[in-house]
Design a protein around this motif. Structure first.
Motif, PDB file in Angstrom:
ATOM      1  N   LEU A 148       1.355   8.173 -13.898  1.00  0.00           N
ATOM      2  CA  LEU A 148       1.286   7.794 -12.476  1.00  0.00           C
ATOM      3  C   LEU A 148       0.647   8.848 -11.593  1.00  0.00           C
ATOM      4  CD1 LEU A 148       4.903   6.389 -11.979  1.00  0.00           C
ATOM      5  CD2 LEU A 148       2.813   5.110 -12.498  1.00  0.00           C
ATOM      6  N   VAL A 149       0.462  10.038 -12.105  1.00  0.00           N
ATOM      7  CA  VAL A 149       0.042  11.168 -11.274  1.00  0.00           C
ATOM      8  C   VAL A 149      -1.250  10.887 -10.500  1.00  0.00           C
ATOM      9  CG1 VAL A 149      -0.683  13.587 -11.324  1.00  0.00           C
ATOM     10  CG2 VAL A 149       1.307  12.845 -12.632  1.00  0.00           C
ATOM     11  N   ASP A 150      -2.161  10.125 -11.042  1.00  0.00           N
ATOM     12  CA  ASP A 150      -3.407   9.827 -10.333  1.00  0.00           C
ATOM     13  C   ASP A 150      -3.260   8.705  -9.305  1.00  0.00           C
ATOM     14  OD1 ASP A 150      -4.820  11.775 -11.702  1.00  0.00           O
ATOM     15  OD2 ASP A 150      -5.381  10.414 -13.319  1.00  0.00           O
ATOM     16  N   GLU A 151      -2.118   8.009  -9.321  1.00  0.00           N
ATOM     17  CA  GLU A 151      -1.933   6.850  -8.448  1.00  0.00           C
ATOM     18  C   GLU A 151      -1.097   7.119  -7.206  1.00  0.00           C
ATOM     19  OE1 GLU A 151      -0.512   3.301 -10.449  1.00  0.00           O
ATOM     20  OE2 GLU A 151      -1.151   4.141 -12.358  1.00  0.00           O
ATOM     21  N   ILE A 152      -0.164   8.042  -7.306  1.00  0.00           N
ATOM     22  CA  ILE A 152       0.848   8.191  -6.258  1.00  0.00           C
ATOM     23  C   ILE A 152       1.352   9.634  -6.248  1.00  0.00           C
ATOM     24  CG2 ILE A 152       2.740   7.505  -7.813  1.00  0.00           C
ATOM     25  CD1 ILE A 152       3.971   5.966  -5.428  1.00  0.00           C
ATOM     26  N   VAL A 153       1.928  10.054  -5.148  1.00  0.00           N
ATOM     27  CA  VAL A 153       2.535  11.382  -5.070  1.00  0.00           C
ATOM     28  C   VAL A 153       3.745  11.407  -6.008  1.00  0.00           C
ATOM     29  CG1 VAL A 153       3.800  12.982  -3.578  1.00  0.00           C
ATOM     30  CG2 VAL A 153       1.775  11.796  -2.716  1.00  0.00           C
ATOM     31  N   VAL A 154       3.750  12.355  -6.942  1.00  0.00           N
ATOM     32  CA  VAL A 154       4.861  12.525  -7.873  1.00  0.00           C
ATOM     33  C   VAL A 154       5.428  13.930  -7.698  1.00  0.00           C
ATOM     34  CG1 VAL A 154       5.589  12.577 -10.298  1.00  0.00           C
ATOM     35  CG2 VAL A 154       3.851  10.922  -9.558  1.00  0.00           C
ATOM     36  N   VAL A 155       6.730  13.991  -7.439  1.00  0.00           N
ATOM     37  CA  VAL A 155       7.435  15.263  -7.332  1.00  0.00           C
ATOM     38  C   VAL A 155       8.236  15.428  -8.616  1.00  0.00           C
ATOM     39  CG1 VAL A 155       9.134  16.616  -6.054  1.00  0.00           C
ATOM     40  CG2 VAL A 155       7.624  15.017  -4.827  1.00  0.00           C
ATOM     41  N   ARG A 156       7.935  16.465  -9.381  1.00  0.00           N
ATOM     42  CA  ARG A 156       8.593  16.704 -10.666  1.00  0.00           C
ATOM     43  C   ARG A 156       9.687  17.756 -10.491  1.00  0.00           C
ATOM     44  NH1 ARG A 156       5.546  19.100 -16.003  1.00  0.00           N
ATOM     45  NH2 ARG A 156       7.134  18.532 -17.529  1.00  0.00           N
ATOM     46  N   LEU A 157      10.910  17.366 -10.855  1.00  0.00           N
ATOM     47  CA  LEU A 157      12.058  18.253 -10.735  1.00  0.00           C
ATOM     48  C   LEU A 157      12.691  18.415 -12.111  1.00  0.00           C
ATOM     49  CD1 LEU A 157      13.558  16.658  -7.500  1.00  0.00           C
ATOM     50  CD2 LEU A 157      12.006  18.620  -7.668  1.00  0.00           C
ATOM     51  N   ARG A 158      12.747  19.663 -12.581  1.00  0.00           N
ATOM     52  CA  ARG A 158      13.324  19.974 -13.902  1.00  0.00           C
ATOM     53  C   ARG A 158      14.587  20.792 -13.707  1.00  0.00           C
ATOM     54  NH1 ARG A 158      11.115  19.105 -18.458  1.00  0.00           N
ATOM     55  NH2 ARG A 158      11.850  21.000 -19.457  1.00  0.00           N
ATOM     56  N   GLY A 159      15.724  20.159 -13.922  1.00  0.00           N
ATOM     57  CA  GLY A 159      16.998  20.855 -13.785  1.00  0.00           C
ATOM     58  C   GLY A 159      17.594  20.680 -12.402  1.00  0.00           C
ATOM     59  N   GLN A 160      18.916  20.793 -12.313  1.00  0.00           N
ATOM     60  CA  GLN A 160      19.617  20.562 -11.059  1.00  0.00           C
ATOM     61  C   GLN A 160      19.263  21.600  -9.996  1.00  0.00           C
ATOM     62  OE1 GLN A 160      21.206  17.723 -10.739  1.00  0.00           O
ATOM     63  NE2 GLN A 160      21.478  18.167  -8.563  1.00  0.00           N
ATOM     64  N   GLY A 161      18.945  22.814 -10.416  1.00  0.00           N
ATOM     65  CA  GLY A 161      18.539  23.830  -9.452  1.00  0.00           C
ATOM     66  C   GLY A 161      17.296  23.411  -8.686  1.00  0.00           C
ATOM     67  N   GLN A 162      16.318  22.833  -9.376  1.00  0.00           N
ATOM     68  CA  GLN A 162      15.108  22.367  -8.703  1.00  0.00           C
ATOM     69  C   GLN A 162      15.402  21.171  -7.797  1.00  0.00           C
ATOM     70  OE1 GLN A 162      11.675  21.784 -11.202  1.00  0.00           O
ATOM     71  NE2 GLN A 162      11.615  23.943 -11.800  1.00  0.00           N
ATOM     72  N   VAL A 163      16.312  20.310  -8.217  1.00  0.00           N
ATOM     73  CA  VAL A 163      16.701  19.174  -7.368  1.00  0.00           C
ATOM     74  C   VAL A 163      17.270  19.701  -6.052  1.00  0.00           C
ATOM     75  CG1 VAL A 163      18.293  17.219  -7.116  1.00  0.00           C
ATOM     76  CG2 VAL A 163      17.118  17.607  -9.306  1.00  0.00           C
ATOM     77  N   GLU A 164      18.172  20.658  -6.141  1.00  0.00           N
ATOM     78  CA  GLU A 164      18.798  21.208  -4.932  1.00  0.00           C
ATOM     79  C   GLU A 164      17.775  21.919  -4.044  1.00  0.00           C
ATOM     80  OE1 GLU A 164      21.760  20.276  -4.119  1.00  0.00           O
ATOM     81  OE2 GLU A 164      22.131  19.355  -6.083  1.00  0.00           O
ATOM     82  N   ARG A 165      16.849  22.663  -4.649  1.00  0.00           N
ATOM     83  CA  ARG A 165      15.806  23.349  -3.860  1.00  0.00           C
ATOM     84  C   ARG A 165      14.930  22.341  -3.132  1.00  0.00           C
ATOM     85  NH1 ARG A 165      15.847  26.838  -8.176  1.00  0.00           N
ATOM     86  NH2 ARG A 165      13.998  25.980  -9.167  1.00  0.00           N
TER      87      ARG A 165
END
Length: 190
Positions: free
Chosen positions: A158-175
């Motif tokens: 999907l990366v070429d079609e739409i804005v994708v935010v990649r979050l790896r791990g709960q720490g990144q989710v919280e940030r």
């Protein structure tokens, strides 16, 4: 479009958000948090899909099409029969790309907690016996195991079609929630 990380600013204020990830990654929980933070309507696809006794509801596609036409919502990116319709309307995908071990620990603990507590899920349904994980090829634990790589491949496409935010791990989710998403939530409130 670039693949964004937890500290990257969003190029727009999200209005229609899909949360992608494997079963057990925390999609529903993150949807609730995004809905609260950005004042978006939260739609839980499982509640629309599953009827009594784990039977698919015939009105599922129509109900998804109806809410997808609205201007502000957040939901999970799941169910093959509606993914395209949702993606056509979405402006942002948030991808919970947690490590396999994290996802499986979450999935197993959630399944055990729901089963032990007799938690009613959707339309009277409850988690089946844990023993059925050995006998039912579609049991949620087996499903999570066998779809992990497929889920990742689907989102990367999907990366070429739409804005994708990649979050790896709960720490990144919280940030991300405290940083870029908080910034657009404040902007939307103005």
């Amino acid at each position: 479009m670039p693949l964004l990380g937890p500290a990257d600013p969003l190029p727009h204020v999200p209005r229609r958000v899909l949360v992608a990830g494997n079963a057990g990654s925390g999609k529903s929980t993150l949807c609730l948090r995004i809905a609260s933070q950005c004042d978006l309507r939260r739609v839980e696809l499982d509640s629309l899909y599953w009827g009594p006794q784990w039977t698919p509801r015939p009105e599922f596609r129509d109900e998804v099409a109806e809410f997808a036409d609205q201007e502000h919502w957040v939901t999970e990116f799941q169910y093959n029969e509606v993914r395209k319709a949702l993606l056509t309307r979405a402006d942002t995908v948030v991808w919970l790309d947690h490590p396999f071990a994290t996802v499986m620990v979450r999935l197993v603990s959630r399944t055990i907690r729901r089963r032990a507590g007799g938690v009613e899920l959707w339309n009277g349904n409850r988690e089946p016996s844990l023993w059925s994980a050995f006998t039912d090829s579609e049991h949620i634990l087996r499903w999570g195991w066998k779809t992990y790589r497929r889920s990742r491949t689907r989102v990367l496409a999907l990366v070429d079609e739409i804005v994708v935010v990649r979050l790896r791990g709960q720490g990144q989710v919280e940030r991300w929630l405290a940083g870029p998403l908080a910034s657009v939530g404040e902007e939307r409130a103005r």
